[in-house]
Scaffold this motif. Structure first.
Motif, PDB file in Angstrom:
ATOM      1  N   THR A  94      30.305  -7.572 -13.480  1.00  0.00           N
ATOM      2  CA  THR A  94      29.223  -7.814 -14.087  1.00  0.00           C
ATOM      3  C   THR A  94      27.958  -7.294 -13.400  1.00  0.00           C
ATOM      4  O   THR A  94      26.880  -6.537 -14.107  1.00  0.00           O
ATOM      5  CB  THR A  94      28.856  -9.333 -14.685  1.00  0.00           C
ATOM      6  OG1 THR A  94      29.980  -9.758 -15.610  1.00  0.00           O
ATOM      7  CG2 THR A  94      27.462  -9.482 -15.412  1.00  0.00           C
ATOM      8  N   GLY A 199      24.768 -11.540 -19.426  1.00  0.00           N
ATOM      9  CA  GLY A 199      25.765 -10.873 -20.295  1.00  0.00           C
ATOM     10  C   GLY A 199      25.093 -10.896 -21.577  1.00  0.00           C
ATOM     11  O   GLY A 199      25.169  -9.656 -22.416  1.00  0.00           O
ATOM     12  N   SER A 272      30.680 -13.229 -19.334  1.00  0.00           N
ATOM     13  CA  SER A 272      30.224 -12.279 -18.217  1.00  0.00           C
ATOM     14  C   SER A 272      30.250 -13.028 -16.860  1.00  0.00           C
ATOM     15  O   SER A 272      30.321 -12.348 -15.788  1.00  0.00           O
ATOM     16  CB  SER A 272      28.866 -11.597 -18.464  1.00  0.00           C
ATOM     17  OG  SER A 272      28.743 -11.103 -19.585  1.00  0.00           O
TER      18      SER A 272
END
Length: 399
Positions: A94, A199, A272
């Motif tokens: 991520t 995310g 994420s």
């Protein structure tokens, strides 16, 4: 034989001998790695660790081995190609995507997150007006850890709807309207919530789940052929089982003293803070590509993730008590006795990953166990990975 032919023969022999010596040394080192690390791996297996895999690779040799079982019920032997959810070891994925998008000017690591999120969402997060993406990714935002809200409230909710795909807004909901640990930039506190919020930002900026950008910008360029974003991409190769045992809590959703296969629970969580399912070879490849110069990622991207300028002092799962310990973006950097190495582990209910890279010697160490969130499993696995690490660094644990 004439003089010209004789000289030619001598030249050929002189070229072959060094190559043969080097090849034999490499083969000897591979055998040495196998003898040493396979024995350690075999000794790791216990009533609390059903199975394990390790990859050890350096400029001198390579070993990949397995031990125990990948399926307790069917007694299927563990294999070296298993794919498991990597928990927080996937945070680097991520963070790397954010760094790549920052290089392209799509996001700014140091702009307020209010640039990307609506007021309704921001109003539910204390100090959100002061937070940046960098704060979220290096754990200096102060945002509360969603796993600390209630008694395993997140996992209980996850367990209750294990057949439904859950994305970043799901865990983030546990952190809404909770007090912050500190104001952004005023401390360091590891928080999965920060990555879930990152995310959400990624999905809103990209207008699609970040897994698509992760695949096109990272997984495919690195040829990570056994990796995928769990929950939202096809699970191919199939994810192997992970096992959790509840030994203490009669109010927990899983029964006492029974091994529970958590594959279907963890495999539906597409968040994420723990996005990736992978094998040991791909995980080693990912960390190495972030740390070491290559043609896929630029120096500026690496600088954002692990450059000295951006490191923050950290606490957490260090290997050496007296090391200097820092966090970049999704990666811990540890310095001890003049030696530096990079790592990030990850635990899930039923899974444990450790992912380490030592630049000196080009050493990759990646290990999996199909257990997790259990003190017996985690202590033994951490001790095992420490012993492998220290076999290269040769530094006493007490240092």
């Amino acid at each position: 034989m004439n003089k010209k032919s004789l000289l030619k023969l001598v030249f050929i022999i002189s070229m072959l001998i060094p190559y043969s010596v080097v090849a034999n040394k490499h083969l000897d080192q591979n055998i040495g790695y196998r003898n040493k690390y396979q024995a350690m791996l075999d000794n790791l297996i216990s009533q609390y660790i059903p199975g394990a895999v390790i990859l050890v690779e350096s400029k001198h040799g390579r070993f990949i081995g397995s031990a125990g079982f990948k399926d307790l019920e069917k007694k299927q032997p563990m294999t070296t190609d298993v794919v498991i959810p990597n928990g927080s070891a996937g945070k680097k994925l991520t963070a790397l995507l954010v760094a790549l998008l920052a290089e392209e000017g799509i996001v700014n690591l140091d702009s307020p997150i209010s640039k990307y999120l609506d007021k309704e969402l921001l109003s539910q997060i204390q100090y959100s007006d002061e937070m940046t993406l960098r704060h979220l990714l290096n754990h200096t935002s102060g945002i509360i850890e969603y796993n600390d809200v209630g008694e395993y409230a997140f996992f209980k909710a996850q367990y209750a709807q294990q057949n439904k795909i859950t994305t970043d807004m799901f865990p983030l909901g546990f952190a809404f309207n909770q007090p912050a640990d500190f104001e952004p930039g005023e401390g360091h506190s590891y928080s999965n919530t920060g990555y879930a919020l990152a995310g959400v930002i990624l999905e809103r900026v990209l207008k699609e789940h970040p897994s698509k950008a992760i695949r096109s910008r990272i997984i495919e360029p690195l040829k990570m052929t056994s990796s995928y974003s769990k929950g939202v991409e096809k699970h191919q190769p199939v994810m192997t089982s992970g096992f959790f045992i509840n030994e203490t809590d009669p109010l927990f959703p899983t029964p006492l003293n029974v091994w529970v296969d958590t594959k279907n629970i963890i495999g539906t969580t597409a968040t994420s803070d723990a996005p990736l399912a992978s094998d040991v070879k791909d995980m080693a490849k990912l960390l190495r590509a972030i740390v070491r110069k290559n043609s896929v990622f630029s120096e500026s991207v690496r600088a954002q993730m692990i450059g000295e300028k951006y490191l923050v002092e950290s606490w957490g799962a260090r290997f050496y008590y007296a090391s200097d310990f820092y966090y970049g973006l999704g990666i811990w950097i540890e310095k001890v006795n003049g030696k530096k190495f990079y790592h990030h582990g990850g635990t899930e209910f039923g899974y444990f990953t450790q992912n380490i890279y030592i630049p000196d010697g080009d050493v990759s160490i990646t290990a999996f166990a199909n257990c997790g969130v259990n003190d017996h499993c985690e202590e033994a696995f951490q001790n095992f990975t420490f012993e492998v690490l220290d076999s290269f660094l040769n530094i006493k644990k007490g240092i």
